[in-house]
Design an enzyme around this catalytic site. Sequence first.
Site, mmCIF file in Angstrom:
data_model
loop_
_atom_site.group_PDB
_atom_site.id
_atom_site.type_symbol
_atom_site.label_atom_id
_atom_site.label_comp_id
_atom_site.label_asym_id
_atom_site.label_seq_id
_atom_site.Cartn_x
_atom_site.Cartn_y
_atom_site.Cartn_z
ATOM 1 N N ASP A 59 -10.140 3.748 -3.437
ATOM 2 C CA ASP A 59 -10.836 2.520 -3.034
ATOM 3 C C ASP A 59 -12.238 2.413 -3.630
ATOM 4 O OD1 ASP A 59 -8.579 2.219 -1.580
ATOM 5 O OD2 ASP A 59 -9.562 2.093 0.374
ATOM 6 N N ASP A 65 0.827 -1.205 0.000
ATOM 7 C CA ASP A 65 0.000 0.000 0.000
ATOM 8 C C ASP A 65 0.868 1.264 0.000
ATOM 9 O OD1 ASP A 65 -2.405 1.396 0.058
ATOM 10 O OD2 ASP A 65 -3.235 0.241 1.718
HETATM 11 C C1 GLA Z 1 -6.037 1.390 1.468
HETATM 12 C C2 GLA Z 1 -6.156 0.415 0.294
HETATM 13 C C3 GLA Z 1 -7.266 -0.578 0.581
HETATM 14 C C4 GLA Z 1 -6.968 -1.324 1.866
HETATM 15 C C5 GLA Z 1 -6.765 -0.346 3.011
HETATM 16 C C6 GLA Z 1 -6.236 -1.026 4.261
HETATM 17 O O1 GLA Z 1 -7.166 2.197 1.577
HETATM 18 O O2 GLA Z 1 -6.393 1.109 -0.895
HETATM 19 O O3 GLA Z 1 -7.414 -1.488 -0.484
HETATM 20 O O4 GLA Z 1 -5.822 -2.116 1.685
HETATM 21 O O5 GLA Z 1 -5.823 0.665 2.669
HETATM 22 O O6 GLA Z 1 -6.028 -0.133 5.317
#
Ligand code: GLA
Length: 398
Positions: free
Chosen positions: A208, A152
């Site tokens: 997301d 990430d």
């Molecule tokens: C980010 C990523 C998500 C998930 C969260 C976890 O938002 O884009 O897909 O992995 O972190 O905290």
Amino acid sequence: MRKQLLLLLMFACSLSSAIAQKSAVSKDLALTPPMGWNTWNKFACNVSEELVRGMAEAMVKSGMKDAGYQYVVIDDCWQVSRDANANIVADPQRFPSGIKALADYVHSLGLKFGIYSDAGSKTCAGRPGGLGHEYQDALQYAAWDVDYLKYDWCNTTTQDAKASYANIRQALDASGRPILLSICEWGTAKPWLWGKEVGGNLWRTTGDIQDRWAGKQKWPGGDCCSNGMLAIVDEQVGLESYAGPGHWNDPDMLEVGNGGMTTTEYQAHFSLWALLAAPLIAGNDLRSMTPEIHDILTNKEVIAIDQDPLGREGRRVWKDGDLEVWGKQLKNGDRAVILLNRGSSQHEIAVTWEQIGYPAHVSAAVRNLWTHKDLGKFTERFSATVASHGAVMVTVRP
Ligand code: GLA
């Protein structure tokens, strides 16, 4: 002078090959888009070994494994600290048997095991990140027999994205274990331009996903966004040529079955992800799927479009307001086609042969991939009535 130039050239070449390219150990990973399941969309930080074991078992029992799903991935929140030697420590309450035992169990079911970390100092949920520990963590993951790492981009301050992901790919390769690398950088630094070069196997192209049909919402900090399914689809337009065997655009994980959309909408979501050659990472509770959701996630004809070995990402070939046509070239020369209706009432939508690269006079067999029915032969065009928020998905075979 010439010798100096030559030396300089050699140095530049070795530097660029050091930045770039997976080593032999990870060269052949993800030749088709990865398929699996991830904890985040449904369970967020509520992860445990019990949950992961249960989901791996359900993946086998439900027929998901037979349909091609392979990776079981723990997302954020499995890690709590680093020990005196700076080794990453899994939550002892939630993972009492340890990560290696869990990976062994997942492997014993014929599946693969994935884990999550972050290129910055902390993960998005505030757990210890990988920054400064890349090689140490890669060795640990290899010792645990990890097959897949989602990496990430939270808390990276001034880090350079390309260099950071090149670094973790090299660290993973140096471990000697083939580990698939999922770049989760949300598209901020256009990873489609450099993701392949640094050895990423997939890269997120957007913020997301949210479990809803359309729309977009700012994150609390104001940075970027959470996206409804169609907002994500729109952001894929123009990125098609960056995807191919071993390196895929990732429009984020599936929300199919999480309750925020209708069955018709989930069918459209799944159809579009398959046409986009997207990684198919389910994010619902596999232990308690309704038959409708099960049938969407395990539709082998639709999955075959996603997994087509040519590895072409499909594209939008026509749009008029809420009505769209999407097409994807397949290895055998067929086309997969989606007739998409974003609107609030049903509508007739047509695909013309010209839109998908065939001469109009060609006679082609059309098959519906959701009803599993051959619809007959057509010349010039095919049309169907498409439900509101629905997708008709067919193959066209000359
Ligand atoms: C980010 C990523 C998500 C998930 C969260 C976890 O938002 O884009 O897909 O992995 O972190 O905290």
